[in-house]
Design a protein around this motif. Structure first.
Motif, PDB file in Angstrom:
ATOM      1  N   MET A 190       0.816  -1.222   0.000  1.00 51.25           N
ATOM      2  CA  MET A 190       0.000   0.000   0.000  1.00 51.25           C
ATOM      3  C   MET A 190       0.845   1.267   0.000  1.00 51.25           C
ATOM      4  O   MET A 190       0.353   2.349   0.315  1.00 51.25           O
ATOM      5  N   MET A 191       2.108   1.168  -0.367  1.00 49.62           N
ATOM      6  CA  MET A 191       2.969   2.344  -0.358  1.00 49.62           C
ATOM      7  C   MET A 191       2.464   3.404  -1.334  1.00 49.62           C
ATOM      8  O   MET A 191       2.465   4.601  -1.029  1.00 49.62           O
ATOM      9  N   GLY A 192       2.031   2.970  -2.518  1.00 48.13           N
ATOM     10  CA  GLY A 192       1.537   3.938  -3.493  1.00 48.13           C
ATOM     11  C   GLY A 192       0.300   4.663  -3.006  1.00 48.13           C
ATOM     12  O   GLY A 192       0.196   5.895  -3.103  1.00 48.13           O
ATOM     13  N   ALA A 193      -0.648   3.914  -2.457  1.00 46.61           N
ATOM     14  CA  ALA A 193      -1.881   4.529  -1.964  1.00 46.61           C
ATOM     15  C   ALA A 193      -1.603   5.469  -0.800  1.00 46.61           C
ATOM     16  O   ALA A 193      -2.201   6.550  -0.695  1.00 46.61           O
ATOM     17  N   VAL A 194      -0.692   5.079   0.087  1.00 42.97           N
ATOM     18  CA  VAL A 194      -0.363   5.932   1.231  1.00 42.97           C
ATOM     19  C   VAL A 194       0.273   7.235   0.768  1.00 42.97           C
ATOM     20  O   VAL A 194      -0.049   8.321   1.269  1.00 42.97           O
ATOM     21  N   ARG A 195       1.171   7.156  -0.203  1.00 44.94           N
ATOM     22  CA  ARG A 195       1.804   8.381  -0.698  1.00 44.94           C
ATOM     23  C   ARG A 195       0.786   9.305  -1.360  1.00 44.94           C
ATOM     24  O   ARG A 195       0.861  10.527  -1.220  1.00 44.94           O
ATOM     25  N   GLN A 196      -0.182   8.732  -2.074  1.00 40.58           N
ATOM     26  CA  GLN A 196      -1.215   9.563  -2.683  1.00 40.58           C
ATOM     27  C   GLN A 196      -2.048  10.276  -1.620  1.00 40.58           C
ATOM     28  O   GLN A 196      -2.353  11.468  -1.740  1.00 40.58           O
TER      29      GLN A 196
END
Length: 430
Positions: A372-378
């Protein structure tokens, strides 16, 4: 290193003696305890594990499998997380289901209100002996508003709770489960909780559920698993209508109006949601469905305790809760929801059908998931641009430059926050 079954628990005579003195000093009435041995007895049903940073226990579960009750690396962190999820403020009496080595009980003690009581229910006396031999439980044992109910008979444990802590058939009790203990002895704790059902009006017959073809209103906030659920209902021959809303943009009142409009126009036999999405905290929707005699089904694919602990509305005999992990069942039932059942996670092979790998992987253990790194950064990027957040974040950033470590626990030192990845992202440094 681990102690062999049949050997005494190796926790040190000092710990045992200290706990024993605190136990003997307790008043007699509130506790229900087996006969107390003078020294650490042999352990035949549990196994004490001491190889890691923190001692742990293994017990034989009701299904014939060994269950480890604590992480040997992060037992205290687990206890803190569990304590944060406890039903603080919900009732005067918190009933802890499962002792383990007592890490979670000690973590919860500082969070109790001035009039709150913490009552332990444990079914295995050997777990108590192992805990007394291993952990310094004197803060719990010396606390004036704690009680221990240790009995292998669930009816005896429930009867003791009713006699000492549960006026009006159990109203006022909040159950707080230790997940590994619930997993090991699920039937025992479910039977204990089953004796404490909130008083309610007699249930009348639900409408529509004896039809071969149901009209299902599926509340859809664009959440995963909704397409699979919809296809499942349709493949069973039911008619499905979606109530769509955006879980971030749409306000609660707007969502309720949309759901009520679809109920009026569609006249569903069943309302289905995932993780209670679409249901308001005050219980307006659930109460309306109760009056219309329309059943609701909520399938929890995350922790139901965290979500339902925020729910303050009335309960309904037509509210069905399904949980992906059956160890959540006692805790959900303790919140007043009687119809709670297990429903494991699954996939629809027509939606999720990855091709077979040509190469055979030889690893013994594989991790399947998403960081979920991408979603968290968004989400952090959206949060960083919010005006009100910048107002508070700038203040925290300024405070973090001060040396406040003497007034904060080490895990909360503000200077340490500045080194965390999320802080650097929010500050625009990464």
């Amino acid at each position: 290193m681990e102690t062999k079954i049949g050997k005494p628990a190796q926790g040190g005579s000092g710990t045992w003696e200290k706990n024993l003195c605190a136990l003997k000093a307790r008043p007699q009435g509130p506790d229900l305890l087996p006969e107390q041995p003078a020294r650490p007895p042999q352990l035949h049903k549990v196994r004490l594990l001491t190889a890691g940073e923190y001692p742990s226990l293994q017990v034989m579960g009701q299904e014939g499998r060994r269950v480890t009750l604590h992480s040997s690396r992060r037992a205290l962190a687990e206890a803190e997380e569990l304590a944060q999820a406890a039903p603080i403020g919900k009732s005067r009496f918190i009933v802890a289901l499962g002792l383990g080595l007592g890490y979670h009980l000690l973590a919860l003690l500082p969070l109790l209100g001035e009039e709150q009581h913490l009552i332990l229910v444990e079914n295995e006396p050997e777990i108590l002996w192992a805990a007394l031999s291993t952990s310094d439980l004197s803060p719990f044992l010396a606390h004036p508003r704690t009680a221990l109910v240790v009995s292998s008979e669930p009816r005896q444990a429930a009867r003791h709770l009713q006699q000492h802590f549960a006026p009006r058939n159990g109203n006022g009790l909040s159950f707080w489960g230790h997940p590994p203990s619930l997993r090991a002895h699920r039937a025992y704790y479910q039977e204990v909780v089953s004796h404490f059902k909130p008083l309610r009006e007699p249930a009348s017959r639900a409408l529509g559920l004896k039809k071969d073809k149901l009209k299902v209103l599926l509340i859809n906030p664009d959440y995963f698993l909704i397409p699979e659920v919809m296809r499942g209902f349709q493949q069973l021959g039911h008619e499905v209508r979606l109530t769509r809303f955006h879980k971030r943009r749409d306000q609660g009142d707007a969502v309720l109006r949309r759901v009520f409009t679809d109920i009026r126009n569609f006249s569903p036999d069943l309302v289905f949601t995932v993780n209670h999405l679409g249901f308001d905290r005050e219980g307006v929707l659930l109460e309306a469905l109760h009056r219309l005699r329309v059943p609701s089904v909520s399938w929890y694919v995350d922790s139901p305790a965290i979500i339902l602990s925020l729910y303050d509305g009335p309960k309904s005999d037509l509210a069905f809760i399904f949980v992906w992990d059956p160890t959540y069942i006692p805790e959900v039932r303790s919140l007043g929801f009687e119809r709670v059942f297990p429903l494991p996670l699954a996939t629809d092979p027509e939606i999720f059908s990855p091709p077979r790998a040509r190469e055979t992987h030889q690893q013994a253990v594989a991790f399947v998931g998403n960081s979920m790194m991408g979603a968290v950064r968004q989400k952090l990027a959206r949060l960083r641009t919010a005006r009100i957040f910048r107002f508070f974040f700038n203040d925290y950033e300024a405070l973090s430059r001060l040396d406040l470590s003497a007034a904060w626990k080490p895990s909360y030192k503000m200077k340490a926050w500045r080194r965390t990845p999320w802080f650097r992202v929010l500050a625009g440094k990464d």
